[in-house]
Every structure is written in C-alpha cells, then in structure tokens.
Design an enzyme around this catalytic site. Structure first.
Site, PDB file in Angstrom:
ATOM      1  N   LEU A 169       0.912  -1.202  -0.085  1.00 54.60           N
ATOM      2  CA  LEU A 169      -0.189   0.078  -0.025  1.00 54.60           C
ATOM      3  C   LEU A 169       0.634   1.342   0.051  1.00 54.60           C
ATOM      4  CD1 LEU A 169      -2.465  -1.179   2.729  1.00 54.60           C
ATOM      5  CD2 LEU A 169      -2.945  -1.161   0.090  1.00 54.60           C
ATOM      6  N   ASP A 170       0.554   2.117  -0.944  1.00 52.86           N
ATOM      7  CA  ASP A 170       1.319   3.693  -0.892  1.00 52.86           C
ATOM      8  C   ASP A 170       0.283   4.611  -0.579  1.00 52.86           C
ATOM      9  OD1 ASP A 170       2.927   5.598  -1.250  1.00 52.86           O
ATOM     10  OD2 ASP A 170       3.303   5.285  -3.643  1.00 52.86           O
ATOM     11  N   LYS A 171       0.206   5.346   0.279  1.00 54.03           N
ATOM     12  CA  LYS A 171      -0.580   6.312   0.645  1.00 54.03           C
ATOM     13  C   LYS A 171      -0.315   7.208   1.616  1.00 54.03           C
ATOM     14  CE  LYS A 171      -5.540   6.856   1.814  1.00 54.03           C
ATOM     15  NZ  LYS A 171      -5.276   8.013   3.223  1.00 54.03           N
TER      16      LYS A 171
END
Length: 341
Positions: free
Chosen positions: A320-322
């Site tokens: 996840l990249d947020k």
C-alpha cells in the site's frame, strides 16, 4: 393437464402443432434473433462461436418439426414418427436468453451504481462575475471561471483555491473519512463536501476531464475489457465448436446404422449440439467481472481491467502506498490522557 386446461383436449393435434409452430417462430425471431445474427456473422467470417451450436441445434429441430407438421404422411410411409420439438427449441432459447438477461441486468445495475458518483456533483454552481455572484447550471461552467463555495455545499467542479481556508470531506476519492484542510493554492475535487469555511476557487477540470469523469471512464473501460479467461474461452470455441459439429454428425450416423431410426438419431444429434454449448463460461465470466469491478468502484477501488481483477486472486503480498494513514472510516476513541489535573 386435463383438469387444468380441458379446452386443449378439444383441439385437434394438427391445429395445436401449427399454433406451437407460430409461437416458436415468433420466439426465434423476436427473442433469439440476436443469437442467429451473431452465428451468421461468425459464419460469414468463416468462424464459429457458442452461438453456432445453439443456432444449428434449434434450427435443425425447427426444420425437422416443420416437416413433421406439414408432411406427417411422408414420415409414416417411411416408418418414422412425426415428432415435433417446438418445446425444446423454446426452452433452449429461453435458458440462454435468461442467462444473457441476468448478465445485462448485472451490468446495468452496476453502471447505475457508478452513475451515483456523478450525482454527487450539484446541479448548479455560484460564479463570481464582475464582482457579483451568479448561479448558473453546472453545464454552463467553463474552465478558468471563479466559483464561490459556501459551508455545507458540495464542490461543483475541480479547481484551485484562490482565497479562504476550509476543511473538506474527500472520502469519495481517498477513502479517508476525516476532513482535510484546504487553503489557498490547494486543489479541490468535484463532488467532495465542504464543511465550515467559505472559499473562492478557479475551475480547472470540467465534465469528462474531472476526477469523477475520469473515474467513470476508467470503470467503463475496465468493464468493456476482456479478461484472460474470456480470451481463453474464445480460443477454445474456435476448436471446440467444429469438433462438436463433427461429433453430432458422427452420433447421427451411429444411431442410423444401429437401427435407432432417423427420428431418434436426429433428436440425439441435436442434443449433442445444444448440450455442448459452453454457455456457462460465456455468461458467467463477463457477469462476474462486471459485478466485481462495479462493486469495487462503489467501495472506492478502481480496477484497470479484467486482467488486473483476475490476477488479484493469485497475489500473496499487498503493498500500500498512501499519504497519511489507512483507516477503516470509523473514528473511535482509543485512549484518554488527562492533562493538568
């Protein structure tokens, strides 16, 4: 059946056969027309598909039944039973069309749910023209115009804030339920909800170019794409259908030589044609993809295409990249710290 519909027993069998013929022709033309057109199109291009088997099977059953209805004496003189298969034709087409209707219904409901995204945008916007506020329909807003946004209103179109500070709920895009602060120079997204501040911002993206418009386009493109499983079904059909046609012919000849009679041989060969139709793969795969992509969009997850969704079943690691934190969208108190007594 006699206690339920006694009137039918007062009609001659020949008359009933002609009535069934008329009903069957109407069903084949009105309901099954698309199947025969698609089979004919494939034949013109020297190809076959799943519709080929259904078209040949039901077509052969109709021709045989028509001959048995109009020339029963010829059948009897040759020792054949003048059987008709109108009910089989209608049942075969009915089951196939029911599957297609369910597929179309799933797609329609999914698209209806996706269009709820577009309904998040208000129908009008308050523009600042010559120092005065003018409310105009959203369709008349053009890029570059200054829009006035008041507390409690939804953002009409995408833009850049020129003045003012506020907090905006952008959960429809980010999934983050906690409002984020937006000030001069920050971007606002059409459809998001403005909270306590009043701001003026310049419209940058309208209609299909907006974030919501691009989301709609991505989802529609994903639903129209073909997954590897669907492409595999097409490749299998290219070989499978000719093989089934050969098996049906062989079945007919075997029953003839075995003394089963033309009527019995015909019925069995038609059964081979129809039962071999891989309708489940042709209907279930697109329906499953459509519903999955649409449901994902409702939950804020966009798939680039059917292939991405199909590969998702085989992943073992999710990265996840947020910016910020991932939340469940349900803020709750986890601790209380008393300060200064």
């Amino acid at each position: 059946l006699a206690p339920v519909a006694p009137v039918l027993f007062g009609i001659s069998p020949r008359t009933l056969q002609y009535v069934m013929l008329a009903i069957t022709l109407a069903g084949m033309i009105w309901g099954g027309g698309i199947i025969y057109r698609q089979a004919w199109t494939a034949a013109i291009h020297r190809g076959t598909n799943m519709n080929t088997l259904v078209a040949l099977g039901t077509g052969a059953a109709l021709v045989y039944s028509l001959a048995a209805t109009s020339m029963p004496g010829v059948f009897r003189r040759n020792g054949l039973h003048a059987d008709v298969y109108y009910d089989a034709v209608l049942l075969i087409l009915g089951f196939l069309l029911l599957g297609r209707w369910l597929d179309a219904r799933a797609k329609r409901r999914t698209l209806d749910a996706l269009h709820e995204f577009m309904k998040l945008q208000p129908h009008s916007a308050r523009l600042l023209r010559d120092g005065h506020e003018v409310e105009v329909p959203l369709s008349e807003v053009i890029a570059g115009e200054v829009i006035v946004l008041r507390p409690g209103e939804r953002v009409p179109v995408d833009g850049i804030i020129l003045s003012g500070v506020t907090s905006i709920d952008e959960s429809l895009i980010t999934g983050e339920s906690v409002p984020v602060t937006r000030k001069t120079g920050d971007r606002v997204i059409g459809g998001s909800l403005n909270f306590e501040g009043a701001v003026e911002y310049r419209a940058t993206s309208i209609g299909a170019d907006s974030v919501l418009g691009q989301m709609m386009r991505l989802v529609e493109e994903a639903q129209s794409s073909r997954a590897p499983m669907q492409q595999l079904a097409d490749r299998v059909s290219a070989v499978f259908v000719p093989v089934v046609l050969a098996l049906a012919l062989a079945t007919f000849l075997v029953w003839i030589f075995a003394g089963g009679g033309v009527g019995r041989a015909f019925a069995v060969s038609v059964a081979v044609l129809v039962i071999a139709c891989p309708c489940a793969m042709g209907l279930a795969v697109p329906a499953a993809l459509t519903v999955a992509i649409g449901r994902g969009a409702q939950l804020g997850v966009l798939f680039k295409g059917g292939e991405s969704l199909e590969r998702l079943a085989h992943i073992d690691t999710l990265v996840l990249d947020k910016t910020g934190t991932l939340t469940e969208g349900r803020p709750e108190v986890v601790a209380i710290h008393a300060l200064g007594g």
